[in-house]
Write a protein that holds these residues in place. Structure first.
Motif, PDB file in Angstrom:
ATOM      1  N   THR A  42       7.218  -1.781  -4.196  1.00  0.00           N
ATOM      2  CA  THR A  42       6.336  -2.421  -3.226  1.00  0.00           C
ATOM      3  C   THR A  42       5.007  -1.687  -3.155  1.00  0.00           C
ATOM      4  O   THR A  42       4.979  -0.473  -2.987  1.00  0.00           O
ATOM      5  CB  THR A  42       7.006  -2.451  -1.839  1.00  0.00           C
ATOM      6  N   PRO A  43       3.888  -2.415  -3.282  1.00  0.00           N
ATOM      7  CA  PRO A  43       2.588  -1.746  -3.205  1.00  0.00           C
ATOM      8  C   PRO A  43       2.235  -1.345  -1.771  1.00  0.00           C
ATOM      9  O   PRO A  43       2.805  -1.848  -0.803  1.00  0.00           O
ATOM     10  CB  PRO A  43       1.618  -2.807  -3.726  1.00  0.00           C
ATOM     11  N   LEU A  44       1.270  -0.458  -1.690  1.00  0.00           N
ATOM     12  CA  LEU A  44       0.776  -0.030  -0.380  1.00  0.00           C
ATOM     13  C   LEU A  44      -0.592  -0.656  -0.144  1.00  0.00           C
ATOM     14  O   LEU A  44      -1.209  -1.207  -1.056  1.00  0.00           O
ATOM     15  CB  LEU A  44       0.723   1.495  -0.304  1.00  0.00           C
ATOM     16  N   LEU A  45      -1.051  -0.592   1.106  1.00  0.00           N
ATOM     17  CA  LEU A  45      -2.378  -1.091   1.452  1.00  0.00           C
ATOM     18  C   LEU A  45      -3.387   0.038   1.235  1.00  0.00           C
ATOM     19  O   LEU A  45      -3.372   1.043   1.949  1.00  0.00           O
ATOM     20  CB  LEU A  45      -2.412  -1.567   2.902  1.00  0.00           C
ATOM     21  N   ALA A  46      -4.250  -0.139   0.245  1.00  0.00           N
ATOM     22  CA  ALA A  46      -5.185   0.911  -0.141  1.00  0.00           C
ATOM     23  C   ALA A  46      -6.164   1.258   0.977  1.00  0.00           C
ATOM     24  O   ALA A  46      -6.622   2.399   1.057  1.00  0.00           O
ATOM     25  CB  ALA A  46      -5.948   0.486  -1.395  1.00  0.00           C
ATOM     26  N   ASP A  47      -6.501   0.304   1.829  1.00  0.00           N
ATOM     27  CA  ASP A  47      -7.484   0.542   2.890  1.00  0.00           C
ATOM     28  C   ASP A  47      -6.924   1.276   4.099  1.00  0.00           C
ATOM     29  O   ASP A  47      -7.687   1.671   4.982  1.00  0.00           O
ATOM     30  CB  ASP A  47      -8.092  -0.785   3.341  1.00  0.00           C
ATOM     31  N   CYS A  48      -5.618   1.454   4.169  1.00  0.00           N
ATOM     32  CA  CYS A  48      -5.019   2.198   5.281  1.00  0.00           C
ATOM     33  C   CYS A  48      -5.045   3.689   4.946  1.00  0.00           C
ATOM     34  O   CYS A  48      -4.726   4.080   3.819  1.00  0.00           O
ATOM     35  CB  CYS A  48      -3.587   1.740   5.542  1.00  0.00           C
ATOM     36  N   PRO A  49      -5.380   4.532   5.908  1.00  0.00           N
ATOM     37  CA  PRO A  49      -5.502   5.965   5.617  1.00  0.00           C
ATOM     38  C   PRO A  49      -4.182   6.674   5.309  1.00  0.00           C
ATOM     39  O   PRO A  49      -4.189   7.702   4.634  1.00  0.00           O
ATOM     40  CB  PRO A  49      -6.144   6.542   6.878  1.00  0.00           C
ATOM     41  N   VAL A  50      -3.058   6.137   5.781  1.00  0.00           N
ATOM     42  CA  VAL A  50      -1.751   6.772   5.532  1.00  0.00           C
ATOM     43  C   VAL A  50      -0.763   5.698   5.104  1.00  0.00           C
ATOM     44  O   VAL A  50      -0.718   4.609   5.680  1.00  0.00           O
ATOM     45  CB  VAL A  50      -1.223   7.502   6.796  1.00  0.00           C
TER      46      VAL A  50
END
Length: 141
Positions: A107-115
């Motif tokens: 599952t990918p992560l949200l690149a714009d979230c800091p953590v």
């Protein structure tokens, strides 16, 4: 100051609001305010999701999720992602979110979230209104 008596509820304010990505190769994102650290050694995070939510079935199928912690500037985004269903539209594309590969899970992560906290589902607990997914932390970015 006299206290008012209320019906039993989950009045815990303020609460953290996170964005959960799941779905492996076909990701979705949802807003979640039922999230907690539940173990330090080894590290575990739990989220509670209603079975009617689209992400519930995706978490069950993929056995993983990412807890993406948004910045305060992403408040409007978090609100939008919490009121629109991924069953009917691609919220990730419509919101212009940038996905990035996770280090340890599909599952990918949200690149714009800091953590971003990558988790694999260790166990589930069926509650009356929600399923508690206990995730073993695999990586933190």
């Amino acid at each position: 100051m006299p206290k008012r008596i209320l019906e039993p509820n989950t009045t815990l304010y303020p609460v953290a609001v996170v964005l959960i990505t799941t779905g492996g190769d076909h990701p979705n994102v949802m807003t979640c305010n039922r999230v907690a650290s539940c173990s330090a050694e080894p590290p575990r995070v739990c989220i509670s999701v209603r079975p009617a939510r689209h992400s519930h079935s995706l978490i069950r199928a993929s056995r993983e999720f990412v807890v993406n912690i948004p910045s305060p500037e992403q408040l409007t985004l978090a609100d939008y992602l919490g009121v629109v269903t991924g069953r009917e539209e691609d919220k990730i594309a419509l919101a212009g979110l940038k996905l990035a590969p996770a280090l340890k899970i599909k599952t990918p992560l949200l690149a714009d979230c800091p953590v971003n906290i990558e988790c694999t589902v260790e166990r589930e607990i069926e509650l009356d209104s929600h399923t508690l997914f206990i995730g073993m932390v695999q990586a933190v970015q």
